[in-house]
Design a protein around this motif. Structure first.
Motif, PDB file in Angstrom:
ATOM      1  N   ASN B  17      -5.562   2.414  -2.430  1.00 23.53           N
ATOM      2  CA  ASN B  17      -5.212   1.971  -1.086  1.00 23.53           C
ATOM      3  C   ASN B  17      -3.773   2.287  -0.732  1.00 23.53           C
ATOM      4  O   ASN B  17      -3.410   2.315   0.428  1.00 23.53           O
ATOM      5  CB  ASN B  17      -5.380   0.446  -0.990  1.00 23.53           C
ATOM      6  CG  ASN B  17      -6.803   0.080  -0.647  1.00 23.53           C
ATOM      7  OD1 ASN B  17      -7.557   0.938  -0.226  1.00 23.53           O
ATOM      8  ND2 ASN B  17      -7.155  -1.174  -0.827  1.00 23.53           N
ATOM      9  N   ASN B  18      -2.942   2.467  -1.752  1.00 30.04           N
ATOM     10  CA  ASN B  18      -1.513   2.604  -1.507  1.00 30.04           C
ATOM     11  C   ASN B  18      -1.014   3.885  -2.173  1.00 30.04           C
ATOM     12  O   ASN B  18      -0.429   3.862  -3.238  1.00 30.04           O
ATOM     13  CB  ASN B  18      -0.774   1.380  -2.048  1.00 30.04           C
ATOM     14  CG  ASN B  18      -1.313   0.092  -1.455  1.00 30.04           C
ATOM     15  OD1 ASN B  18      -2.045  -0.643  -2.094  1.00 30.04           O
ATOM     16  ND2 ASN B  18      -0.984  -0.165  -0.208  1.00 30.04           N
ATOM     17  N   ILE B  64       8.882  -2.715  -2.973  1.00 23.99           N
ATOM     18  CA  ILE B  64       8.880  -2.046  -1.676  1.00 23.99           C
ATOM     19  C   ILE B  64      10.083  -2.478  -0.840  1.00 23.99           C
ATOM     20  O   ILE B  64      10.455  -3.650  -0.835  1.00 23.99           O
ATOM     21  CB  ILE B  64       7.601  -2.411  -0.904  1.00 23.99           C
ATOM     22  CG1 ILE B  64       6.370  -2.211  -1.769  1.00 23.99           C
ATOM     23  CG2 ILE B  64       7.488  -1.619   0.379  1.00 23.99           C
ATOM     24  CD1 ILE B  64       6.120  -0.805  -2.207  1.00 23.99           C
ATOM     25  N   LEU B 146       1.227   1.909   3.336  1.00 25.44           N
ATOM     26  CA  LEU B 146       0.869   0.483   3.394  1.00 25.44           C
ATOM     27  C   LEU B 146       0.057   0.254   4.650  1.00 25.44           C
ATOM     28  O   LEU B 146       0.598   0.008   5.714  1.00 25.44           O
ATOM     29  CB  LEU B 146       2.125  -0.385   3.400  1.00 25.44           C
ATOM     30  CG  LEU B 146       3.046  -0.278   2.178  1.00 25.44           C
ATOM     31  CD1 LEU B 146       4.370  -0.935   2.474  1.00 25.44           C
ATOM     32  CD2 LEU B 146       2.403  -0.914   0.978  1.00 25.44           C
ATOM     33  N   LYS B 147      -1.262   0.376   4.529  1.00 27.83           N
ATOM     34  CA  LYS B 147      -2.132   0.258   5.708  1.00 27.83           C
ATOM     35  C   LYS B 147      -1.964  -1.104   6.377  1.00 27.83           C
ATOM     36  O   LYS B 147      -2.023  -2.127   5.712  1.00 27.83           O
ATOM     37  CB  LYS B 147      -3.580   0.440   5.266  1.00 27.83           C
ATOM     38  CG  LYS B 147      -3.935   1.871   4.942  1.00 27.83           C
ATOM     39  CD  LYS B 147      -4.908   2.465   5.960  1.00 27.83           C
ATOM     40  CE  LYS B 147      -4.999   3.961   5.878  1.00 27.83           C
ATOM     41  NZ  LYS B 147      -5.494   4.418   4.570  1.00 27.83           N
ATOM     42  N   GLY B 148      -1.743  -1.064   7.680  1.00 27.06           N
ATOM     43  CA  GLY B 148      -1.735  -2.300   8.456  1.00 27.06           C
ATOM     44  C   GLY B 148      -0.424  -3.053   8.457  1.00 27.06           C
ATOM     45  O   GLY B 148      -0.326  -4.108   9.064  1.00 27.06           O
ATOM     46  N   ILE B 149       0.592  -2.527   7.779  1.00 28.82           N
ATOM     47  CA  ILE B 149       1.865  -3.262   7.732  1.00 28.82           C
ATOM     48  C   ILE B 149       2.868  -2.604   8.663  1.00 28.82           C
ATOM     49  O   ILE B 149       3.074  -1.400   8.621  1.00 28.82           O
ATOM     50  CB  ILE B 149       2.410  -3.310   6.290  1.00 28.82           C
ATOM     51  CG1 ILE B 149       1.479  -4.131   5.429  1.00 28.82           C
ATOM     52  CG2 ILE B 149       3.811  -3.861   6.269  1.00 28.82           C
ATOM     53  CD1 ILE B 149       1.896  -4.248   4.002  1.00 28.82           C
TER      54      ILE B 149
END
Lengths: 231, 150
Positions: B17-18, B64, B146-149
């Motif tokens: 995912n990352n 991060i 970072l999906k959605g952040i």
């Protein structure tokens, strides 16, 4: 002319029909009609019952909040945030009340659980043969605290985000396992939508099921052992 | 065990995912025009973050950051730092006239090489992995999706 049966006759017919198939009357009587010993007739013996009622409120209001809550934290403003602050709080009929009852019940629950525990400790009710019920109770205390913790993130506002950030850092500061705990709690390298998804699942599916199960065990044990005599 | 162990592994978030990726960042001005003791702040694009390469305390390697500084020290050495204080992760401010980074949360102070001048921070600022980009005012920083952040 038709003969209209008295409502009690209808009730008797239904209850008899059920009782012939399973002894409902007997089990309901056994569950409800219990004499309370005189020594248990004090207000501080009611804290456990208040915990039970608060959990009922929380289950009910929680289910209804889930009709509108969206566990999606992607984007800005995130659907999770707007579903609480806009849909539940301003659009749904009595949504503010639903959330209010959930919020205040949750806060009171922690207070009542601690009072109940203090009463059990004070009256020495944890002694043999009731140690097992004490252990079940302590497990439920942990579950209640975890529910409070995971529920706190769900509104996805600034307070929720940073409070959870602090919580996760506390978990992450554990020796050796810290980074592992942090990654598992966050569901990734940083606090984000994956974290909300996880906390939502734990808050809504796992912990309520566990606590209902343990409440059943808790009450069965109380009934088996009776209310403890005073010291 | 045969049932519980796979579930525990399942719960551990998959890395897919990352994905790590290089993030091209446009700076406010070319690095060559930076005077000694001057720095530039930059932000990670939406749905990405920078990956810290070193550091201690709150800034471990692999953590991060969502912003950073490209800064030249008094001797002209160029550093690229993650913005996070190594104490508890607040964003540090570059105070050019005092030639140092100051953390607004608990008063930690770092020099332009990222070393601690004043606590409570106990570790230097974290470096970011970077290289010169295709244009003069672009740098490429090591980051992660970072999906959605943000």
């Amino acid at each position: 002319m038709a003969i209209v049966p008295h409502p009690r006759q209808i009730q008797m017919a239904v209850v008899n029909w059920l009782d012939e198939r399973y002894p409902f009357t007997k089990s309901v009587d056994e569950a409800l009609y219990q004499r309370v010993p005189n020594y248990a007739n004090a207000f501080y013996y009611c804290f456990g019952g208040m915990v039970f009622i608060l959990i009922l409120f929380l289950l009910l209001t929680g289910i209804f909040l889930a009709f509108y809550y969206v566990p999606d934290a992607a984007g800005n403003p995130a659907p999770a945030y707007t579903s609480v602050s806009t849909v539940i709080m301003t659009q749904a009929f009595l949504g503010w009340l639903m959330r209010g009852v959930h919020f205040w019940s949750a806060n009171l629950l922690v207070v009542m659980v601690i009072l109940h525990m203090a009463r059990v400790f004070w009256t020495g009710s944890y002694r043999a043969p009731r140690e097992l019920n004490w252990m079940v109770g302590v497990t439920m205390l942990l579950i209640v605290l975890l529910l409070a913790l995971t529920g706190y993130l769900l509104p996805w506002d600034t307070k929720a985000y940073w409070a959870t950030s602090v919580t996760i850092k506390i978990g992450g500061s554990a020796p050796l396992l810290g980074p592992f705990i942090e990654t598992v709690l966050q569901g990734g390298p940083t606090l984000g939508p994956n974290t909300l998804q996880r906390f939502f699942t734990v808050h809504v599916f796992i912990l309520p099921a566990l606590i209902v199960l343990l409440m059943y065990v808790h009450f069965k044990l109380i009934r088996a052992q009776g209310i403890s005599e005073p010291l | 065990m045969a049932i519980v162990l796979p579930i525990l592994v399942y719960i551990y978030p998959p890395a897919g995912n990352n994905k790590k990726q290089d993030l091209p960042i446009k700076l406010d001005k070319p690095l060559g025009e930076l005077a000694n003791g001057e720095g530039l702040k930059f932000q990670a694009p939406a749905e990405t973050g920078f990956v810290m390469t070193n550091g201690g305390g709150d800034n471990a390697a692999g953590k991060i950051a969502f912003a950073g500084y490209a800064v030249k020290d008094a001797a002209g050495k160029l550093n690229v730092f993650a913005i996070n204080c190594s104490h508890l992760g607040c964003s540090v401010n570059l105070v050019t006239d005092k030639q140092r980074f100051e953390c607004p949360c608990h008063g930690s102070i770092f020099n332009l090489d990222g070393q601690v001048i004043h606590g409570p921070a106990a570790y230097p600022l974290s470096n970011l992995d970077w290289k010169q980009g295709t244009t003069r005012d672009q740098i490429v920083v090591g980051g992660i999706q970072l999906k959605g952040i943000g």
